[in-house]
Design a protein around this motif. Structure first.
Motif, short mmCIF file in Angstrom:
data_model
loop_
_atom_site.label_atom_id
_atom_site.label_comp_id
_atom_site.label_asym_id
_atom_site.label_seq_id
_atom_site.Cartn_x
_atom_site.Cartn_y
_atom_site.Cartn_z
N ARG A 213 0.83 -1.20 0.00
CA ARG A 213 0.00 0.00 0.00
C ARG A 213 0.86 1.25 0.00
NH1 ARG A 213 -1.59 1.81 5.44
NH2 ARG A 213 -0.33 0.73 6.99
N PHE A 214 0.23 2.36 -0.29
CA PHE A 214 0.89 3.66 -0.33
C PHE A 214 0.33 4.48 0.83
CE2 PHE A 214 1.66 7.73 -2.99
CZ PHE A 214 2.97 7.81 -2.56
N ARG A 215 1.08 4.55 1.92
CA ARG A 215 0.54 5.13 3.16
C ARG A 215 0.62 6.65 3.15
NH1 ARG A 215 2.73 2.98 8.87
NH2 ARG A 215 4.66 3.97 8.18
N LEU A 216 -0.46 7.28 3.62
CA LEU A 216 -0.52 8.74 3.76
C LEU A 216 -0.72 9.08 5.23
CD1 LEU A 216 -0.86 11.69 2.70
CD2 LEU A 216 -3.30 11.16 2.37
N ARG A 217 0.19 9.90 5.76
CA ARG A 217 0.07 10.33 7.16
C ARG A 217 0.29 11.83 7.28
NH1 ARG A 217 3.52 6.43 11.02
NH2 ARG A 217 5.17 6.78 9.48
N TYR A 218 -0.45 12.47 8.20
CA TYR A 218 -0.26 13.88 8.52
C TYR A 218 0.27 13.99 9.95
CZ TYR A 218 -3.42 14.96 4.56
OH TYR A 218 -4.02 15.06 3.32
N ARG A 219 1.23 14.88 10.14
CA ARG A 219 1.69 15.15 11.52
C ARG A 219 0.95 16.38 12.02
NH1 ARG A 219 5.93 13.31 14.29
NH2 ARG A 219 7.09 12.62 12.45
N ILE A 220 0.13 16.18 13.04
CA ILE A 220 -0.68 17.26 13.62
C ILE A 220 -0.32 17.41 15.09
CG2 ILE A 220 -3.02 18.09 14.04
CD1 ILE A 220 -3.93 16.17 11.76
N ASP A 221 0.12 18.60 15.47
CA ASP A 221 0.56 18.87 16.84
C ASP A 221 1.60 17.86 17.31
OD1 ASP A 221 -1.08 21.06 16.99
OD2 ASP A 221 -2.73 20.00 17.95
N GLY A 222 2.49 17.49 16.40
CA GLY A 222 3.61 16.62 16.76
C GLY A 222 3.34 15.14 16.66
N LEU A 223 2.09 14.73 16.45
CA LEU A 223 1.76 13.30 16.38
C LEU A 223 1.29 12.93 14.97
CD1 LEU A 223 -0.18 12.78 19.74
CD2 LEU A 223 2.23 12.39 19.28
N LEU A 224 1.72 11.75 14.50
CA LEU A 224 1.33 11.30 13.16
C LEU A 224 -0.05 10.65 13.18
CD1 LEU A 224 4.69 9.81 11.84
CD2 LEU A 224 3.41 11.69 10.80
N HIS A 225 -0.88 11.00 12.20
CA HIS A 225 -2.22 10.43 12.07
C HIS A 225 -2.34 9.83 10.67
CE1 HIS A 225 -3.83 12.45 15.70
NE2 HIS A 225 -2.91 13.36 15.39
N GLU A 226 -2.72 8.56 10.60
CA GLU A 226 -2.86 7.90 9.30
C GLU A 226 -4.19 8.29 8.67
OE1 GLU A 226 -2.34 3.48 7.31
OE2 GLU A 226 -1.49 3.95 9.26
N MET A 227 -4.13 8.64 7.38
CA MET A 227 -5.31 9.11 6.67
C MET A 227 -5.71 8.11 5.58
SD MET A 227 -5.10 11.74 8.51
CE MET A 227 -6.64 12.45 8.01
N LYS A 228 -6.86 8.39 4.96
CA LYS A 228 -7.28 7.57 3.83
C LYS A 228 -6.27 7.77 2.70
CE LYS A 228 -11.06 6.66 0.67
NZ LYS A 228 -12.45 6.93 0.30
N ALA A 229 -5.70 6.70 2.21
CA ALA A 229 -4.58 6.80 1.27
C ALA A 229 -5.01 6.49 -0.17
CB ALA A 229 -3.47 5.83 1.69
N PRO A 230 -4.28 7.03 -1.14
CA PRO A 230 -4.55 6.68 -2.55
C PRO A 230 -4.19 5.22 -2.82
CG PRO A 230 -3.11 8.63 -2.35
CD PRO A 230 -3.19 7.99 -1.01
N PRO A 231 -4.73 4.63 -3.88
CA PRO A 231 -4.38 3.24 -4.23
C PRO A 231 -2.88 3.10 -4.52
CG PRO A 231 -6.28 3.99 -5.49
CD PRO A 231 -5.74 5.18 -4.80
N LYS A 232 -2.35 1.93 -4.25
CA LYS A 232 -0.92 1.65 -4.46
C LYS A 232 -0.50 1.91 -5.91
CE LYS A 232 3.16 -0.37 -3.62
NZ LYS A 232 4.22 0.28 -2.80
N ARG A 233 -1.39 1.60 -6.86
CA ARG A 233 -1.00 1.71 -8.27
C ARG A 233 -0.84 3.15 -8.73
NH1 ARG A 233 -6.20 0.96 -11.68
NH2 ARG A 233 -7.86 1.30 -10.17
N LEU A 234 -1.33 4.13 -7.92
CA LEU A 234 -1.14 5.53 -8.27
C LEU A 234 0.17 6.09 -7.70
CD1 LEU A 234 -4.71 7.03 -7.78
CD2 LEU A 234 -3.64 6.22 -9.87
N GLN A 235 0.89 5.25 -6.95
CA GLN A 235 2.12 5.71 -6.29
C GLN A 235 3.11 6.39 -7.25
OE1 GLN A 235 4.08 2.84 -3.65
NE2 GLN A 235 6.03 3.40 -4.58
#
Length: 571
Positions: A213-235
């Protein structure tokens, strides 16, 4: 028993509304009693009434309005009022927000516990709307579907769907590698990732290629949060698009690359510092969102109390000497230094910075980007800028003896020098400089102040409430009952404003060591950092933990945050 009473009352409402005959209800009650099922369930199973009739009766029973969620397009700012886990748990959907009232669609308006809980959680009056269970379920899937931590813009999903239906997955570019269609689905997808991150106050966007998979994460206030990610084939396409935007070579996949993106979010122009790193499963992209608004913060917004602020303002207004800010990566050192420059930036002062990379472009300040490939190192740049006759110099980081020596010589010849070091506390900066080869007498004579800092999360102002610390927290921070008598410890309950985390934003805790004559003598004698630290404590220096405790007692942050940020600093 309660269900039976509720069914009976609902059945009477159905009769009053003319949706069913009294004889049909009487017959259904007899059959339901014999079969051991609910009256309403039996009427629905026998198609005597429709689900829409039950929804209408429930609304009439409580004087509420029926809402058809299926044909409604709810704005993202309304959906974001209620976090995903609360909406899913209580099966509710926000549909409208007015001044101090939130209209909420619910399938069962008789569930008073849920309504009371919502009123408490949202801190607002609840305006009940009634929708069918099927409508509620469909709306929950539509607006809250795959997002684990926060509500993402629903357009993200639409773009993914559009790409999935398309046969072309490559970034549209012309012969020069430039994007040719700003409305292309892939370009909109990449833009949406950046927009969502900015709206959610993220400081970093992490796009990480994993095996499947192609993982998408945002760091908010110092902590990483995993978000809904695009499909692996769009990497590959997404990585290529970002490399084009940040002026990297799209044909190079073997070495790390750096770049910058400038884009607009609404009417606001933001900069992103982009890093591309080859990994086992493809190229990993990290984008640091650089928001210039944070640099205009005053010292109180950085986290300084009035006594520390007055001391710090006095130090940064000196005509010469070195001020070193220390701490690990991500502890806010650069923001502090930029805020210092903003504070002292006046027409009668010439300020030059040497940075790697230049993160923020500041008006009225000359900024030099280190470029080692052509020989423009920190040391080479410093030697040149001294001939530009600056009053103030900022060096991104002191990394070696040559840079340190030039910086110290500059401070001894009438320049005020700001820089950073990676050490755990303020006194350790002295031993670090001596370790890299600077003579102790030079350190002693040039250094004005050493400051260590860490970042802790602020308690959300909208849901802060008093709380009693645990015995473990009391012991860790050495809090006494007497201290608690004069203070009220606070903790965020969690609300829509803070995505139910209880925290919103961050500020600093500080350890300020002003070098006096006694400290200079100790530095000259090459004493250990522990001896220097003891001397600093005698002078009144508050440790990181002690400054954190003050901010816990002031209700600005939690004991848990300070303990986490100051592990190893027992005062």
């Amino acid at each position: 028993m309660v269900v039976a009473e509720r069914d009976d009352y609902l059945a009477d409402v159905l009769v009053d509304l003319g949706l069913v005959q009294a004889e049909q209800i009487a017959k259904a009650r007899e059959e339901a009693g014999a079969a051991g099922v609910g009256v309403i369930d039996l009427l629905l199973a026998n198609h005597v009434i429709r689900p829409e009739d039950v929804t209408q009766a429930k609304a009439a029973q409580f004087g509420a309005e029926v809402v058809q969620l299926k044909g409604l397009q709810i704005p993202d700012e309304v959906i974001s009022i209620i976090p995903r886990h609360i909406a899913k748990k209580y099966r509710i959907v926000p549909v409208l927000k007015t001044d101090n009232k939130v209209a909420v669609a619910i399938a069962d308006p008789s569930d008073l516990n849920t309504i009371d809980t919502l009123t408490h959680l949202l801190g607002a009056e609840i305006d009940l709307r009634v929708a069918s269970e099927e409508d509620i379920e469909a709306a929950l899937t539509k607006y809250y579907g795959g997002d684990k931590k926060a509500v993402q813009d629903s357009r993200f999903t639409e773009v993914i769907q559009e790409l999935t239906e398309s046969e072309v997955f490559v970034a549209p570019t012309d012969d020069n590698g430039e994007a040719v269609d700003a409305d292309a689905p892939l370009i909109r997808l990449v833009n949406q990732i950046i927009v969502d991150a900015f709206k959610m106050r993220a400081s970093d966007i992490h796009l990480e290629p994993l095996a499947k998979r192609f993982r998408l994460r945002y760091r908010i206030d110092g902590l990483l949060h995993e978000m809904k990610a695009p499909p692996k084939r769009l990497q590959p396409s997404i990585v290529t698009r970002l490399k084009i935007q940040s002026a990297m070579s799209i044909s190079e996949h073997r070495i790390p690359q750096d770049g910058r993106i400038q884009t607009k979010v609404g009417s606001k122009l933001i900069d992103l510092r982009v890093s591309c790193l080859p990994t086992n499963h493809g190229e990993s992209i990290v984008m640091r969102i650089l928001d210039k608004e944070g640099l205009k913060l005053g010292l109180p917004e950085l986290g300084f109390f009035q006594d520390d602020q007055q001391l710090f303002e006095k130090i940064i207004s000196l005509p010469d000497g070195i001020l070193l800010v220390t701490g690990p990566t991500g502890s806010g050192k650069t923001t502090t230094l930029y805020s210092c420059l903003h504070f002292i930036n006046r027409p009668d002062r010439k300020i030059i910075t040497v940075e790697d990379p230049v993160e923020y472009i500041l008006a009225g300040i000359n900024q030099v980007q280190v470029h080692e490939a052509v020989g423009l190192t920190f040391a080479a740049a410093l030697r040149s800028i001294l001939r530009q006759a600056p009053n103030v110099i900022m060096i991104g980081e002191i990394r070696d003896l040559e840079t340190a020596s030039i910086a110290i010589n500059a401070s001894l010849t009438g320049h005020l020098v700001f820089s950073t070091l990676h050490t755990n506390d303020a006194p350790s900066a002295v031993t670090r400089l001596i370790d890299i080869g600077v003579k102790p007498f030079l350190v002693a004579s040039s250094t004005r102040c050493l400051m260590a800092q860490r970042l802790v999360r602020k308690i959300c102002k909208k849901c802060a409430e008093p709380y009693q610390p645990t015995d473990q927290e009391m012991r860790a921070l050495q809090l006494t009952p007497e201290m608690l008598k004069e203070a009220t410890l606070m903790k965020g309950r969690g609300c829509a404003n803070c995505s139910n985390t209880g925290n919103r934003g961050r500020f600093g805790i500080f350890e300020i060591f002003v070098i006096d004559d006694d400290a200079r003598k100790l530095i000259y004698e090459k004493v250990s950092s522990s001896v220097l630290r003891a001397r600093a404590r005698e002078m009144g220096m508050k440790t990181l933990r002690e400054d954190g405790i003050r901010k816990v007692l002031a209700g600005l942050t939690t004991a848990e945050e300070v303990i986490r940020a100051t592990v190893g600093d027992e005062g």
